[in-house]
Design an enzyme around this catalytic site. Sequence first.
Site, mmCIF file in Angstrom:
data_model
loop_
_atom_site.group_PDB
_atom_site.id
_atom_site.type_symbol
_atom_site.label_atom_id
_atom_site.label_comp_id
_atom_site.label_asym_id
_atom_site.label_seq_id
_atom_site.Cartn_x
_atom_site.Cartn_y
_atom_site.Cartn_z
ATOM 1 N N ASP A 625 0.845 -1.188 0.000
ATOM 2 C CA ASP A 625 0.000 0.000 0.000
ATOM 3 C C ASP A 625 0.890 1.252 0.000
ATOM 4 O O ASP A 625 1.592 1.514 0.960
ATOM 5 C CB ASP A 625 -0.939 0.001 1.213
ATOM 6 C CG ASP A 625 -0.223 -0.345 2.518
ATOM 7 O OD1 ASP A 625 0.765 -1.103 2.486
ATOM 8 O OD2 ASP A 625 -0.645 0.147 3.576
ATOM 9 N N GLU A 844 12.920 3.101 6.266
ATOM 10 C CA GLU A 844 11.931 2.081 5.900
ATOM 11 C C GLU A 844 12.117 1.595 4.478
ATOM 12 O O GLU A 844 11.908 0.418 4.178
ATOM 13 C CB GLU A 844 10.529 2.678 6.075
ATOM 14 C CG GLU A 844 9.385 1.805 5.623
ATOM 15 C CD GLU A 844 8.071 2.561 5.542
ATOM 16 O OE1 GLU A 844 7.012 1.940 5.713
ATOM 17 O OE2 GLU A 844 8.095 3.785 5.291
#
Length: 965
Positions: A625, A844
């Site tokens: 996502d 990340e």
Amino acid sequence: MSSQIAQSPVIPVRTDQFFTHHFRPPLKQIKTSDSLTSHPLEPSLQPPSPDELRSQSQSTPSSPKKKTHTAPLPPIPEDQSAAHLSKPEKPKRAYTLPAMSTQPIDKATLPIPKNLLFIDHDVPTSGQTSTVTTPTEPSQADPLAAIGAGLNPPPPATNGATSPPVPVAAGRVGKIGHQETKLPDVHAEPHEYYGGAEVWTRARTFSNAGVAGTTKRRPPQMGGENISRNRRLSHDEVTASAPRRFLIDVEETMRIVLEQEDTDRNFQISIYDSGPKLLSLGTASSNAHKTFDIRGTYMLSNLLQELALARDYGRKRIVLDEARLAENPVDRLSRMIKNSFWNALTRRIDAEGLEVACADPKNRSQHMRSRIYIPHGEEEMAEYYRQIGRDKPNLNLEVDILPVKCDDPAFVKSLNDKPGILALAMDRKVDANGKVKLEALPFVVPGARFNEKYGWDSYFMALGLLVDGRMDLAKSIVEHCLFEIKYYNKVLNGNRSYYLCRSQPPFLTDLALQIYNQLDRSQKEDNKNWLKRVIQAAIKEYHSYWMSEPSLDPVSGLSRYRPVGLGIPPETEATHFTHILQPYAQKLGISVNEYIDGYNELKIHEPELDEYFLHDRGVRESGHDTSYRLDRKCADLGTVDLNSLLYKYEFDIASAIEVAFDGQLDIEEEFNLSPWPITPEAFREGAPRQKSTAAPTTSKHWFERAARRKELMDELCWNDGHGMYFDYDTKAKKQARYESVTTLWPLWAGCASEEQALKLVRHALPKFEVAGGLVSGTEESRGIISIDRPNRQWDYPYSWPPHQIMAWVGLERYGFVDDAARLAYRWIYMMTLSFVDFNGIVPEKFDAVELSHMVDAEYGNQGTDFRYVPREGFGWMNSAYQIGLQCLSTGMRRAVANCVPPWVFFNLPAPDFPSARRRRAEREAREAEAAASGHGGQPKQEVHHDPPSLEEAIAKLKIELGAPQ
């Protein structure tokens, strides 16, 4: 391959009932390469390198393979040929890796690919040399010169700073009072290095501790001309017997470092700071009368980190080893991940950890309070948390009990105004008084704003934990997955109330088998019982969720990310869907907030929005996502990634039942089984369903399921002309031609044939390989980016750890070890470069095209917002680093520690970075504009002539002065 699976469900196994095909055998003999110098460590301390471990899988006539088990193999079925049972040969790794191979690799038939996640089981203490890095001291021979196509390596990333080698065996001695004691190791962890008693040596005082000259002159100024610097003659000499150490006043030095070097005021020292990148520190051997310069971004950022850590332990003054500032960056990052980051990311839902675990930055409800939801029937657990609420009234904790069917969409939507954390697994312990009490099991969170247990994040983090020897924590993660399947019917997206209706990519069986292979083999019965619990839970999740509607498409037989749910996902940012909802609100003449309330309360019905949020929930369940690959169509796609994972589920379950449970397994919990074979008629409402307890499940049945899924993927997802897999649109009944890196996941799962694997490496892999590894998709598939069509974080040019790990393991599984090593080197290089240049950052995700963590996507980047020192990195990025190092040879590790670019090391064409192209185009445009306006001057000469000789210059001067020649 499919025929082999279907006809030969019985796989060759050893009688000790362990899955030896999942890990390489222990090292028995060390083989060295001619191009590689000997390891600097003593033989007893030498860690087995990936190359040495890979040599175990190769057998030559002159050097027969040593067997790791003496137990005989079970009888071979007659229908299995010798070629089918032979162990696959892998090409020996060359240290100078060429570009993409265009010739077929000579390999043995590989009907059952091996699971090759290389894990070193012997994890040393912090005082020993890391098993995943190699020392790069100046006194040791460096094989890099013989590797990188004859190229000399660039200077080390530590800006040329050198520190004498510090022998680990030579005891570092100091005194506490009049008692002599051992000093902590140079690279000891902060709690040992700074947290113990202050140890002093005979010559040390703190009269001059601090930055050199701070009491004599002003700190160096960047804007003025009088930047004060010490003379070189006043500096200490470097001697091999006396490693350099500094006397430092923590607070004062920290203040000066930030004032002088942190010019962008973000409490980090990076290459974007414009300070002088120079600081003089007083040496301990001279009581700070003599100084030495600390130079460059890396050493200064390490200094800031060490000062912050010392301050955490209440230290006002310290003696700091220079070796900590100039530490090999690969060693430093790997050590921080192993000994610090994992601990910082570990959580427990108990009295101490409940306040942190309940904190949810995504909670925007009216009444902000701590709330925990307990599964139905767990009254003992509920009372445990009620007691915590009574003991800690400041928590304002509310304990709620969930109904039996806790994943009903209407019920889950009713919890949106009172979100809370979901209870996880607990263990029963006996205290000193003989009383049994509950104890919360630990788990690992991704980090940053993600402060709960996530589904597929947990899998990749658990792999990193296994590499670092944290078996207990990895096994605890599996226990939480079993708890979620038991009470919530699936491994959840995350353990929050708004995630009750959806899962994430399933990895449970692979993680269980990875752990099972490392359990204590003397406890066979306990190990089998543990594996039985995991396999039973995986079978329940498989039948109840992934192979039931709406996830399953009965027509095609493929599974989809299609979770149920009502309303707007509450965990998103407040304005995330504003641009979607605005036209519908305007049509009704109301505000967006009013429309949200009406839609969530089912007072407003809009079928178009229902379908939009169906796909949106699917995107979130996929873990990707968001991406244009899945946008507005995810729930209709039989994706390559999900079906590869389910093939692995089926094959793992079949293998486990065959090996550990003699071919059949009784299921203890009762639930409906998914009909077999898959037909639309069998899934119609009211059609009879078999119960799980009606008969034992067999390995033969699961091998058949795996074989059938492979056939479906070959028929619907494989495109032979493009040489890659595509998602299958079950609604349009055709392939979706978005080129995604998930096309490589069948290599990890083992459902690709050797011919398909070769085509993937030849045709698909080059589409995704960029400077920093593998991007999520191709630029062409993503399409044009504009203000109205912004970039998505799971599209080009962004790169994520799961895709890298899956590709490394998949490529090595099929024998493409060179390609796996090259990709791993690219990724480790990008991570190390950011770590060196940006104050130890571990983000990340990355922009792998630009080799940058500064991404421009809808969610930004997590793990980048910290002060002074990184505390936790980011979960799966930590794992990717530790796992990636296992794929590198000794020379590669040394090269990446010196930040040697992959195109230099592998002798590849240098990438043309988009940012460099933009700057070049802008510069050329400015020059052209200046030339057109008459202010551009003469264009640069393409050919530069040699300067005139002395005679020519004298002759020209005479002509200009008019003198006779």
